[in-house]
Design a protein around this motif. Structure first.
Motif, PDB file in Angstrom:
ATOM      1  N   VAL A 188       7.221   4.432  -7.456  1.00 55.74           N
ATOM      2  CA  VAL A 188       7.109   3.223  -6.669  1.00 55.74           C
ATOM      3  C   VAL A 188       6.083   2.544  -7.317  1.00 55.74           C
ATOM      4  N   ARG A 189       5.784   1.020  -7.247  1.00 59.41           N
ATOM      5  CA  ARG A 189       4.589   0.464  -7.401  1.00 59.41           C
ATOM      6  C   ARG A 189       3.825   0.413  -5.922  1.00 59.41           C
ATOM      7  N   ALA A 190       2.634   0.238  -6.045  1.00 59.50           N
ATOM      8  CA  ALA A 190       1.713  -0.318  -4.990  1.00 59.50           C
ATOM      9  C   ALA A 190       0.537  -1.080  -5.534  1.00 59.50           C
ATOM     10  N   ARG A 191       0.178  -2.000  -4.709  1.00 59.58           N
ATOM     11  CA  ARG A 191      -0.933  -2.680  -5.170  1.00 59.58           C
ATOM     12  C   ARG A 191      -2.224  -2.002  -4.775  1.00 59.58           C
ATOM     13  N   VAL A 192      -2.108  -1.444  -3.751  1.00 55.69           N
ATOM     14  CA  VAL A 192      -3.423  -0.449  -3.279  1.00 55.69           C
ATOM     15  C   VAL A 192      -2.825   0.840  -3.113  1.00 55.69           C
ATOM     16  N   VAL A 193      -3.583   2.056  -3.425  1.00 59.88           N
ATOM     17  CA  VAL A 193      -3.195   3.322  -2.997  1.00 59.88           C
ATOM     18  C   VAL A 193      -4.356   3.987  -2.414  1.00 59.88           C
ATOM     19  N   ILE A 194      -3.850   4.611  -1.189  1.00 62.28           N
ATOM     20  CA  ILE A 194      -4.981   5.382  -0.342  1.00 62.28           C
ATOM     21  C   ILE A 194      -4.540   6.946  -0.483  1.00 62.28           C
ATOM     22  N   GLY A 195      -5.597   7.482  -1.006  1.00 62.89           N
ATOM     23  CA  GLY A 195      -5.401   8.902  -1.305  1.00 62.89           C
ATOM     24  C   GLY A 195      -5.783   9.905  -0.013  1.00 62.89           C
ATOM     25  N   ALA A 196      -5.065  10.192   0.604  1.00 62.38           N
ATOM     26  CA  ALA A 196      -5.241  11.087   1.926  1.00 62.38           C
ATOM     27  C   ALA A 196      -4.661  12.356   1.758  1.00 62.38           C
ATOM     28  N   ASP A 197      -4.911  12.846   0.574  1.00 65.22           N
ATOM     29  CA  ASP A 197      -4.009  14.322   0.207  1.00 65.22           C
ATOM     30  C   ASP A 197      -5.161  15.531   0.239  1.00 65.22           C
ATOM     31  N   GLY A 198      -5.952  15.610   1.257  1.00 62.17           N
ATOM     32  CA  GLY A 198      -6.661  16.771   1.417  1.00 62.17           C
ATOM     33  C   GLY A 198      -7.851  17.008   0.403  1.00 62.17           C
ATOM     34  N   ALA A 199      -8.433  18.327   0.830  1.00 61.12           N
ATOM     35  CA  ALA A 199      -9.926  18.361   0.120  1.00 61.12           C
ATOM     36  C   ALA A 199      -9.720  18.727  -1.347  1.00 61.12           C
ATOM     37  N   ARG A 200      -8.644  19.170  -1.774  1.00 61.55           N
ATOM     38  CA  ARG A 200      -8.599  19.296  -3.318  1.00 61.55           C
ATOM     39  C   ARG A 200      -7.510  18.092  -3.686  1.00 61.55           C
TER      40      ARG A 200
ATOM     41  N   VAL B 269       0.873  -1.175   0.132  1.00 62.24           N
ATOM     42  CA  VAL B 269      -0.099  -0.093  -0.107  1.00 62.24           C
ATOM     43  C   VAL B 269       0.848   1.256  -0.059  1.00 62.24           C
ATOM     44  N   ALA B 270       0.604   2.187  -0.815  1.00 65.37           N
ATOM     45  CA  ALA B 270       1.106   3.593  -0.837  1.00 65.37           C
ATOM     46  C   ALA B 270       0.139   4.455  -0.304  1.00 65.37           C
ATOM     47  N   VAL B 271       0.385   5.105   0.815  1.00 66.44           N
ATOM     48  CA  VAL B 271      -0.678   6.226   1.373  1.00 66.44           C
ATOM     49  C   VAL B 271      -0.182   7.605   0.906  1.00 66.44           C
ATOM     50  N   ILE B 272      -1.025   8.347   0.423  1.00 57.16           N
ATOM     51  CA  ILE B 272      -0.578   9.388  -0.229  1.00 57.16           C
ATOM     52  C   ILE B 272      -1.278  10.861   0.836  1.00 57.16           C
ATOM     53  N   GLY B 273      -0.375  11.300   1.439  1.00 62.19           N
ATOM     54  CA  GLY B 273      -0.875  12.230   2.471  1.00 62.19           C
ATOM     55  C   GLY B 273      -0.795  11.672   3.823  1.00 62.19           C
ATOM     56  N   GLY B 274       0.173  12.727   4.915  1.00 61.71           N
ATOM     57  CA  GLY B 274       0.431  12.416   6.063  1.00 61.71           C
ATOM     58  C   GLY B 274      -0.336  12.816   7.219  1.00 61.71           C
ATOM     59  N   GLY B 275      -1.672  13.560   6.865  1.00 60.44           N
ATOM     60  CA  GLY B 275      -2.600  14.062   8.132  1.00 60.44           C
ATOM     61  C   GLY B 275      -2.926  12.924   8.862  1.00 60.44           C
ATOM     62  N   PRO B 276      -4.134  13.287   9.885  1.00 61.39           N
ATOM     63  CA  PRO B 276      -4.663  12.174  10.482  1.00 61.39           C
ATOM     64  C   PRO B 276      -5.103  10.858   9.798  1.00 61.39           C
ATOM     65  N   ALA B 277      -5.794  11.383   8.826  1.00 61.88           N
ATOM     66  CA  ALA B 277      -6.340   9.823   8.084  1.00 61.88           C
ATOM     67  C   ALA B 277      -5.289   9.043   7.518  1.00 61.88           C
ATOM     68  N   GLY B 278      -4.338   9.685   6.834  1.00 61.98           N
ATOM     69  CA  GLY B 278      -3.264   9.041   6.025  1.00 61.98           C
ATOM     70  C   GLY B 278      -2.228   8.309   6.887  1.00 61.98           C
TER      71      GLY B 278
END
Length: 401
Positions: free
Chosen positions: A150-162, A13-22
């Protein structure tokens, strides 16, 4: 002989965004044994009042050391200056400073096993094998704009309102409504006139014509800010006016921040293949209150669960469970708060009535029960009936302000 090109490294998994959700998603997945990349734009601090309810502290194991203050009273201020102080009976609302709290969450994810990298997300591509390739520009790269994959089998988009992930990958992800929030972190004053255990919520069209302003204590510092969906409103001037009204004009300004805050959960959080959204990217900020930290962390947890289930089963339909679980728990509350915001925040006359209505003990008790426990209170039917008729009186103008 020509060498075969080396494929980019791969993560579960690649998580994009490091706020509380990511950060929460990365932490949970790493603890579950998944290989996780947590990609975050270092140095960004989101404007936020910083309030977290006791349920967030318990559910996400937030230590006492992360609380910079404990608020035990909320004071609502109407356009005409009427004040209603609501005690938080038998408890408190914890306050965090996002500069330190978000970094603590990211570091907790790293200690759990996630790999942290600082960089700006650019796009998602897919190679011949169909696996997502996350393309990003590492922060501080000497080549100024060189891209890494980088490759990722799943991506989590946690990169904000826009969210750029949402815009690229999820239907409707480019059309999320939002308000612009702005705040200034100032040095808290000293003296008997300053209440470090009270937050102020200001419902005044001169501060915000369609949302509200706030003064939230953070111990040694205080967050003073407001939000609006309307163009042409001077955020800095409104905040300056709010500081003046709160006796904070002369307080030292430590930092200023602005960012979009979503108004409504997206209708779809995944692309049906390998991407799922979380936090502001999915729109989970409560209408009317603007509360987002708890909902972001919960959305991150559900996205992590959905990613884990997808990887385990090989069934991308599992990604949709993140939204289904969240809306089953909180969709009703979000709808009610959305209707409240549309009606009560639409004019100063209605804001005046809204603050007056909040003097009612039934409303105070049920509101804070719902806030602290994150569910609609069903155990007091007579109180609900009384509130219905009081609300009707204010809606029709029959109730006295």
């Amino acid at each position: 002989m020509m060498q075969e090109p080396v494929s980019p490294e791969i993560f579960d998994v690649a998580v994009i965004g490091g706020g509380p959700a990511g950060a929460t998603a990365a932490h949970d997945l790493a603890r579950a044994g998944r290989s996780v990349l947590l990609l975050d734009r270092a140095g960004r601090i989101k404007p936020c009042g910083g309030a977290i309810p006791p349920k967030a502290i318990v559910d996400f194991d937030i230590p006492e050391s992360q609380l910079v203050a404990k608020v035990r009273r909320a004071r609502m201020i109407s356009p005409k200056g009427a004040k209603v102080t609501i005690p938080i009976e038998g408890g408190f609302v914890g306050m965090v400073d996002r500069e330190h709290f978000d970094e603590w969450l990211r570091e907790r994810a790293r200690l759990a096993g996630a790999e942290r990298r600082a960089g700006a997300f650019a796009r998602i591509e897919r190679g011949d094998d169909g696996v997502a390739q996350v393309v990003y520009r590492p922060k501080g790269d000497a080549s100024m704009g060189a891209e890494t994959r980088v490759r990722a089998r799943v991506v989590i988009g946690a990169d904000g309102a826009r969210s750029n992930v949402a815009r690229q990958e999820v239907p409707g992800g480019d059309a999320i409504p939002y308000v612009i929030a702005y705040h200034e972190i100032v040095r808290s004053p000293e003296g008997r006139d300053w209440d470090a255990q009270q937050c102020d919520v200001i419902y005044d069209g001169r501060i915000s014509p369609d949302f509200y302003g706030w003064v939230f204590p953070h111990g040694a510092t205080t967050s003073v800010g407001m939000g609006t969906e309307l163009d042409g409103v001077s955020l800095k001037q409104a905040t300056a006016d709010l500081r003046a009204a709160s006796g904070l004009s002369g307080a030292e300004t430590i930092r200023r921040e602005g960012a979009p805050i979503p108004l409504k959960p997206l209708a779809k959080w995944d692309n049906g293949r390998d991407v799922v959204l979380a936090g502001d990217a999915s729109g989970v900020v409560a209408p009317a209150s603007g509360e987002g930290i708890y909902y972001a962390m919960l959305g991150g947890r559900f996205a992590a669960d959905a990613a884990h289930a997808t990887l385990t089963s090989g069934d991308p339909r599992k990604l949709a469970t993140a939204r289904k679980r969240f809306m089953r728990l909180h969709g009703g509350v979000f709808w009610i708060l959305g209707q409240m915001q549309k009606y009560w925040y639409s004019s100063d006359n209605r804001r005046e009535r809204f603050v007056a209505m909040c003097r009612d003990k039934d409303i105070q008790e049920l509101t804070f029960d719902a806030y602290m426990n994150k569910e609609l209170v069903k155990a007091k039917p007579l109180a609900h009936v009384r509130i219905f008729f009081k609300n009707l009186g204010h809606l029709t103008g029959l109730a006295k302000v």
